[in-house]
Design a protein around this motif. Sequence first.
Motif, PDB file in Angstrom:
ATOM      1  N   ILE A   1      24.146  54.715  26.362  1.00 28.66           N
ATOM      2  CA  ILE A   1      25.368  54.506  25.572  1.00 28.66           C
ATOM      3  C   ILE A   1      26.596  54.664  26.462  1.00 28.66           C
ATOM      4  O   ILE A   1      27.521  53.834  26.435  1.00 28.66           O
ATOM      5  N   CYS A   2      26.619  55.733  27.237  1.00 33.10           N
ATOM      6  CA  CYS A   2      27.762  55.975  28.127  1.00 33.10           C
ATOM      7  C   CYS A   2      27.903  54.863  29.163  1.00 33.10           C
ATOM      8  O   CYS A   2      29.012  54.398  29.449  1.00 33.10           O
ATOM      9  N   GLY A   3      26.768  54.440  29.730  1.00 27.52           N
ATOM     10  CA  GLY A   3      26.807  53.363  30.711  1.00 27.52           C
ATOM     11  C   GLY A   3      27.303  52.063  30.120  1.00 27.52           C
ATOM     12  O   GLY A   3      28.074  51.331  30.746  1.00 27.52           O
ATOM     13  N   PHE A   4      26.865  51.771  28.890  1.00 31.45           N
ATOM     14  CA  PHE A   4      27.293  50.536  28.223  1.00 31.45           C
ATOM     15  C   PHE A   4      28.801  50.527  28.009  1.00 31.45           C
ATOM     16  O   PHE A   4      29.481  49.540  28.327  1.00 31.45           O
ATOM     17  N   ILE A   5      29.336  51.622  27.479  1.00 29.03           N
ATOM     18  CA  ILE A   5      30.782  51.691  27.231  1.00 29.03           C
ATOM     19  C   ILE A   5      31.557  51.598  28.540  1.00 29.03           C
ATOM     20  O   ILE A   5      32.586  50.925  28.638  1.00 29.03           O
ATOM     21  N   GLY A   6      31.046  52.259  29.586  1.00 27.84           N
ATOM     22  CA  GLY A   6      31.717  52.225  30.878  1.00 27.84           C
ATOM     23  C   GLY A   6      31.784  50.823  31.452  1.00 27.84           C
ATOM     24  O   GLY A   6      32.839  50.381  31.933  1.00 27.84           O
ATOM     25  N   MET A   7      30.664  50.092  31.425  1.00 25.42           N
ATOM     26  CA  MET A   7      30.650  48.734  31.956  1.00 25.42           C
ATOM     27  C   MET A   7      31.393  47.768  31.046  1.00 25.42           C
ATOM     28  O   MET A   7      31.987  46.795  31.516  1.00 25.42           O
ATOM     29  N   PHE A   8      31.385  48.030  29.752  1.00 21.30           N
ATOM     30  CA  PHE A   8      32.174  47.221  28.812  1.00 21.30           C
ATOM     31  C   PHE A   8      33.659  47.326  29.152  1.00 21.30           C
ATOM     32  O   PHE A   8      34.396  46.334  29.164  1.00 21.30           O
ATOM     33  N   ASN A   9      34.097  48.547  29.452  1.00 22.07           N
ATOM     34  CA  ASN A   9      35.509  48.761  29.778  1.00 22.07           C
ATOM     35  C   ASN A   9      35.924  48.071  31.071  1.00 22.07           C
ATOM     36  O   ASN A   9      37.106  47.797  31.285  1.00 22.07           O
ATOM     37  N   GLU A  10      34.941  47.790  31.943  1.00 28.17           N
ATOM     38  CA  GLU A  10      35.261  47.164  33.229  1.00 28.17           C
ATOM     39  C   GLU A  10      35.866  45.777  33.047  1.00 28.17           C
ATOM     40  O   GLU A  10      36.738  45.357  33.817  1.00 28.17           O
ATOM     41  N   THR A  11      35.411  45.040  32.036  1.00 32.16           N
ATOM     42  CA  THR A  11      35.903  43.665  31.843  1.00 32.16           C
ATOM     43  C   THR A  11      36.630  43.465  30.515  1.00 32.16           C
ATOM     44  O   THR A  11      37.090  42.370  30.224  1.00 32.16           O
ATOM     45  N   SER A  12      36.721  44.516  29.708  1.00 33.87           N
ATOM     46  CA  SER A  12      37.246  44.353  28.349  1.00 33.87           C
ATOM     47  C   SER A  12      38.703  43.909  28.304  1.00 33.87           C
ATOM     48  O   SER A  12      39.140  43.287  27.329  1.00 33.87           O
ATOM     49  N   LEU A  13      39.479  44.225  29.337  1.00 35.31           N
ATOM     50  CA  LEU A  13      40.904  43.872  29.335  1.00 35.31           C
ATOM     51  C   LEU A  13      41.195  42.514  29.968  1.00 35.31           C
ATOM     52  O   LEU A  13      42.346  42.063  29.953  1.00 35.31           O
ATOM     53  N   ASN A  14      40.178  41.859  30.514  1.00 36.85           N
ATOM     54  CA  ASN A  14      40.415  40.608  31.232  1.00 36.85           C
ATOM     55  C   ASN A  14      41.081  39.541  30.377  1.00 36.85           C
ATOM     56  O   ASN A  14      41.938  38.791  30.853  1.00 36.85           O
ATOM     57  N   VAL A  15      40.689  39.450  29.099  1.00 37.42           N
ATOM     58  CA  VAL A  15      41.213  38.377  28.252  1.00 37.42           C
ATOM     59  C   VAL A  15      42.494  38.767  27.531  1.00 37.42           C
ATOM     60  O   VAL A  15      43.092  37.940  26.849  1.00 37.42           O
ATOM     61  N   VAL A  16      42.940  40.019  27.678  1.00 39.93           N
ATOM     62  CA  VAL A  16      44.153  40.443  26.967  1.00 39.93           C
ATOM     63  C   VAL A  16      45.293  40.770  27.926  1.00 39.93           C
ATOM     64  O   VAL A  16      46.337  41.261  27.503  1.00 39.93           O
ATOM     65  N   LEU A  17      45.099  40.492  29.226  1.00 40.58           N
ATOM     66  CA  LEU A  17      46.150  40.805  30.190  1.00 40.58           C
ATOM     67  C   LEU A  17      47.439  40.044  29.879  1.00 40.58           C
ATOM     68  O   LEU A  17      48.540  40.576  30.055  1.00 40.58           O
ATOM     69  N   SER A  18      47.308  38.809  29.422  1.00 47.66           N
ATOM     70  CA  SER A  18      48.511  38.029  29.085  1.00 47.66           C
ATOM     71  C   SER A  18      49.306  38.701  27.970  1.00 47.66           C
ATOM     72  O   SER A  18      50.548  38.772  28.021  1.00 47.66           O
ATOM     73  N   ASP A  19      48.610  39.192  26.954  1.00 46.03           N
ATOM     74  CA  ASP A  19      49.280  39.891  25.859  1.00 46.03           C
ATOM     75  C   ASP A  19      49.959  41.171  26.351  1.00 46.03           C
ATOM     76  O   ASP A  19      51.073  41.503  25.925  1.00 46.03           O
ATOM     77  N   LEU A  20      49.288  41.886  27.256  1.00 44.61           N
ATOM     78  CA  LEU A  20      49.856  43.126  27.782  1.00 44.61           C
ATOM     79  C   LEU A  20      51.080  42.847  28.658  1.00 44.61           C
ATOM     80  O   LEU A  20      52.037  43.630  28.668  1.00 44.61           O
ATOM     81  N   ILE A  21      51.043  41.733  29.388  1.00 40.92           N
ATOM     82  CA  ILE A  21      52.197  41.352  30.210  1.00 40.92           C
ATOM     83  C   ILE A  21      53.427  41.155  29.333  1.00 40.92           C
ATOM     84  O   ILE A  21      54.531  41.624  29.647  1.00 40.92           O
ATOM     85  N   ASN A  22      53.232  40.469  28.210  1.00 40.62           N
ATOM     86  CA  ASN A  22      54.352  40.223  27.295  1.00 40.62           C
ATOM     87  C   ASN A  22      54.795  41.493  26.586  1.00 40.62           C
ATOM     88  O   ASN A  22      55.994  41.764  26.445  1.00 40.62           O
ATOM     89  N   GLN A  23      53.827  42.294  26.139  1.00 44.41           N
ATOM     90  CA  GLN A  23      54.170  43.486  25.369  1.00 44.41           C
ATOM     91  C   GLN A  23      54.834  44.551  26.224  1.00 44.41           C
ATOM     92  O   GLN A  23      55.801  45.203  25.785  1.00 44.41           O
TER      93      GLN A  23
END
Length: 482
Positions: free
Chosen positions: A27-49
């Motif tokens: 479970i811990c490994g899954f969440i950790g690796m999920f977090n590695e790429t989870s922000l890739n598709v929302v960087l544009s939104d974060l840039i604007n915000q």
Amino acid sequence: MQSVMAEEQHQVVHKYKVIPIMVSLLICGFIGMFNETSLNVVLSDLINQFQITASTAQWLTTGYLLTLGILVPVSGMFLQWFSTRQLFAASVLLAILGTAVATVSPGFELLMIARVIQAAGVALVLPLMFHTVLVIVPLEKRGTTYGLIGLVLVVAPAVGPTISGLLIEQLSWNWIFGLTLPVLLLALLIGIRYMQNITTITKPKIDVSSLILSTLGFGGIVFAFSSAGEVGLGAPKVVIPLIVGLLAILIFAGRQLRMKQPMMDLRAFKHPMFSVGTIMLMIAVMVMMATMILLPMYLIRGIGLDAFSTGLVLLTGGIVNAVTQPIMGRVFDKFGPRLVVPAGMVLIAVVLWLLSGITLTTAIIHIILLHTFLMIGISMVWMPSQANGLNQLTPSLYPHGSAIMNTVQQVAGAIGTAVAISIMSAGINSFLKQTADQSDPANAALAMTAGIQQVFGIAVGIAIVGFICSLFMRRVQGSKEQ
């Protein structure tokens, strides 16, 4: 005699609560690796915000990878200094703290700090997970267990963008972290209840020089290649830390080989199957990470899909990989690596060759099928190679072998991503120089596709090298030597 040894090993392993221990770690490994790429598709939104530049936003991913690159190499030392329960609790608490801070972060600075804290937790839990398998799981069942770990390490980053894309459309980016908090708390509760101390604490002398060299070496290389996708391989921002990193690693390696109690015992490479397994792991990770960054760019900037639809296209491969990882683990347990790994490399090479011919008119179903078969090939190579290599080590080398392979995984991921982007950029520039109207959006899409074709074409050559290396693999029976 062998039956007596097997019975003794079974009795030793039987005292551990293997299933709940592995569940908490997975479970811990899954969440950790999920977090590695989870922000890739929302960087544009974060840039604007947050009103930040693209290069600043990229540090949310680069900083995460850099923290892993610095801490994972010293994890072998942590395994010898602290008990299993202490390391597990520390890793999960760091992950919970980082996730909680990220959930409520009002701006970039606090979110950046949260990402570093998250990565520190992952840097502890990944080597701990591999080391735990070597101690509590019988040799004949390790392939299946590593298959489950492979499910975590491959599927989590693959589904990260899909889940994030859905959450950003329906809720907000904060929910990417908020929804994982209860899962981490569950893992902590299970681990506290069932985790046992499985290693002997030796507390070797801490060599400050090795720590500094490791940080400069692995941190410099990860930073260099993580920055290369933004500024190019030839930029001073890449070249200088890369040179510093390589020099530091050379000095670090020489120092480790001379020390009686090295921080990272490189004598693990004296075991031939460990060396071959490490090479195969590096190739598999480079191919996977390159594909994970290229295909979304092709689908979004080339074909014109949105982020969520792109995630759905790639989701099939992630799901199939989740199914095949445990299956390949069982195949490895029964037959060893001699058949499954070479066959996997052939499949990878064929798919990469077909991907080198994709165009803007390639059908979506064709991309789905190619990505799915590529994920099957990677599942046939990754964990069987890693499991076979670690199996050959003596118990005294378990912490070091786990640290080495997890370090290689992080460095290979950074290299695969950076080199893919650089080759693609060179291909784009070469294509545009031959066009009359470089500002035409249609030509831009064609140029990017041409660049991606070049990357996959070169990757075919790397896969062929991997196939040749796989022919030298043989099944090992493990070692009882301390």
